[in-house]
Design a protein around this motif. Sequence first.
Motif, PDB file in Angstrom:
ATOM      1  N   VAL A  58       8.959  14.805   0.305  1.00 31.03           N
ATOM      2  CA  VAL A  58       7.679  15.454   0.883  1.00 31.03           C
ATOM      3  C   VAL A  58       6.573  14.684   0.537  1.00 31.03           C
ATOM      4  O   VAL A  58       5.681  14.669   1.413  1.00 31.03           O
ATOM      5  N   ALA A  59       6.360  14.296  -0.558  1.00 27.26           N
ATOM      6  CA  ALA A  59       5.112  13.385  -0.897  1.00 27.26           C
ATOM      7  C   ALA A  59       5.030  12.199  -0.095  1.00 27.26           C
ATOM      8  O   ALA A  59       3.911  11.770   0.106  1.00 27.26           O
ATOM      9  N   ILE A  60       6.160  11.313   0.177  1.00 26.78           N
ATOM     10  CA  ILE A  60       6.102  10.323   0.920  1.00 26.78           C
ATOM     11  C   ILE A  60       5.647  10.870   2.344  1.00 26.78           C
ATOM     12  O   ILE A  60       4.848  10.176   3.104  1.00 26.78           O
ATOM     13  N   LEU A  61       6.256  11.884   3.100  1.00 25.38           N
ATOM     14  CA  LEU A  61       5.824  12.574   4.063  1.00 25.38           C
ATOM     15  C   LEU A  61       4.423  12.798   4.349  1.00 25.38           C
ATOM     16  O   LEU A  61       3.565  12.372   5.436  1.00 25.38           O
ATOM     17  N   ARG A  62       3.959  13.448   3.362  1.00 21.30           N
ATOM     18  CA  ARG A  62       2.487  13.748   3.306  1.00 21.30           C
ATOM     19  C   ARG A  62       1.534  12.484   3.295  1.00 21.30           C
ATOM     20  O   ARG A  62       0.525  12.413   4.077  1.00 21.30           O
ATOM     21  N   GLY A  63       2.034  11.738   2.486  1.00 23.43           N
ATOM     22  CA  GLY A  63       1.304  10.206   2.446  1.00 23.43           C
ATOM     23  C   GLY A  63       1.190   9.483   3.894  1.00 23.43           C
ATOM     24  O   GLY A  63       0.223   9.112   4.192  1.00 23.43           O
ATOM     25  N   ILE A  64       2.367   9.735   4.640  1.00 16.57           N
ATOM     26  CA  ILE A  64       2.333   8.940   5.894  1.00 16.57           C
ATOM     27  C   ILE A  64       1.555   9.948   6.710  1.00 16.57           C
ATOM     28  O   ILE A  64       0.722   9.338   7.907  1.00 16.57           O
ATOM     29  N   GLU A  97       4.455   3.538  -1.509  1.00 16.48           N
ATOM     30  CA  GLU A  97       5.179   3.273  -2.650  1.00 16.48           C
ATOM     31  C   GLU A  97       5.689   4.462  -3.356  1.00 16.48           C
ATOM     32  O   GLU A  97       5.123   5.161  -3.416  1.00 16.48           O
ATOM     33  N   SER A  98       7.204   4.508  -3.893  1.00 18.61           N
ATOM     34  CA  SER A  98       7.619   5.582  -4.378  1.00 18.61           C
ATOM     35  C   SER A  98       8.604   5.303  -5.679  1.00 18.61           C
ATOM     36  O   SER A  98       9.140   4.357  -5.396  1.00 18.61           O
ATOM     37  N   ASP A  99       8.621   5.966  -6.753  1.00 19.11           N
ATOM     38  CA  ASP A  99       9.526   5.592  -7.805  1.00 19.11           C
ATOM     39  C   ASP A  99      10.854   6.488  -7.423  1.00 19.11           C
ATOM     40  O   ASP A  99      11.923   6.475  -8.209  1.00 19.11           O
ATOM     41  N   PHE A 142      10.110   0.889  -2.954  1.00 23.52           N
ATOM     42  CA  PHE A 142      10.412   1.287  -4.340  1.00 23.52           C
ATOM     43  C   PHE A 142       9.353   0.529  -5.383  1.00 23.52           C
ATOM     44  O   PHE A 142       9.355  -0.608  -5.329  1.00 23.52           O
ATOM     45  N   THR A 143       8.903   1.155  -6.229  1.00 25.44           N
ATOM     46  CA  THR A 143       7.870   0.895  -7.290  1.00 25.44           C
ATOM     47  C   THR A 143       8.435   1.625  -8.614  1.00 25.44           C
ATOM     48  O   THR A 143       8.308   2.906  -8.499  1.00 25.44           O
ATOM     49  N   PRO A 144       8.706   0.950  -9.486  1.00 28.23           N
ATOM     50  CA  PRO A 144       9.419   1.656 -10.628  1.00 28.23           C
ATOM     51  C   PRO A 144       7.923   2.559 -11.313  1.00 28.23           C
ATOM     52  O   PRO A 144       6.903   2.264 -11.246  1.00 28.23           O
ATOM     53  N   ARG A 145       8.121   3.808 -11.764  1.00 27.44           N
ATOM     54  CA  ARG A 145       7.228   4.568 -12.362  1.00 27.44           C
ATOM     55  C   ARG A 145       6.360   3.875 -13.406  1.00 27.44           C
ATOM     56  O   ARG A 145       5.024   4.187 -13.413  1.00 27.44           O
ATOM     57  N   ILE A 146       6.805   3.009 -13.987  1.00 30.32           N
ATOM     58  CA  ILE A 146       6.000   2.393 -15.137  1.00 30.32           C
ATOM     59  C   ILE A 146       5.123   1.317 -14.438  1.00 30.32           C
ATOM     60  O   ILE A 146       3.998   1.299 -14.917  1.00 30.32           O
ATOM     61  N   ALA A 147       5.294   1.001 -13.197  1.00 26.92           N
ATOM     62  CA  ALA A 147       4.463  -0.036 -12.721  1.00 26.92           C
ATOM     63  C   ALA A 147       3.378   1.106 -11.854  1.00 26.92           C
ATOM     64  O   ALA A 147       2.419   0.422 -11.253  1.00 26.92           O
TER      65      ALA A 147
END
Length: 109
Positions: free
Chosen positions: A3-9, A23-25, A64-69
């Motif tokens: 849902v966060a990805i959908l809202r971002g788009i 980007e998402s983890d 994909f981006t790891p959460r730490i990044a």
Amino acid sequence: MSVAILRGIQLALDTGFWQCTVESDAQVVVNLINSKSCVNSDVGLIITDILCLLGNLLDCSVRFTPRIANRAAHSLAKLGLVYESDAFWMEEVPPCVASIVLGDYPNFL
């Protein structure tokens, strides 16, 4: 997370950002989007909506981006849990993540 990805788009479309990188983890969700896989579940319905919206953008990638990044995004996601509606910051940084953002870009100021 889908849902966060959908809202971002949706935000990218609403604000006229025709080129963007999301980007998402959530690696499983990112893989489903990039493989254009249809899954028979609630997540599958959101993935289908994401794929339809991506078709309206000139150049938008989901990766994909790891959460730490991406500590700033993770902190904002946690902050978002206290809001009853969507919140967006354009050209400003919420105080709760300012030190993280400045830490990512030490020569920013």
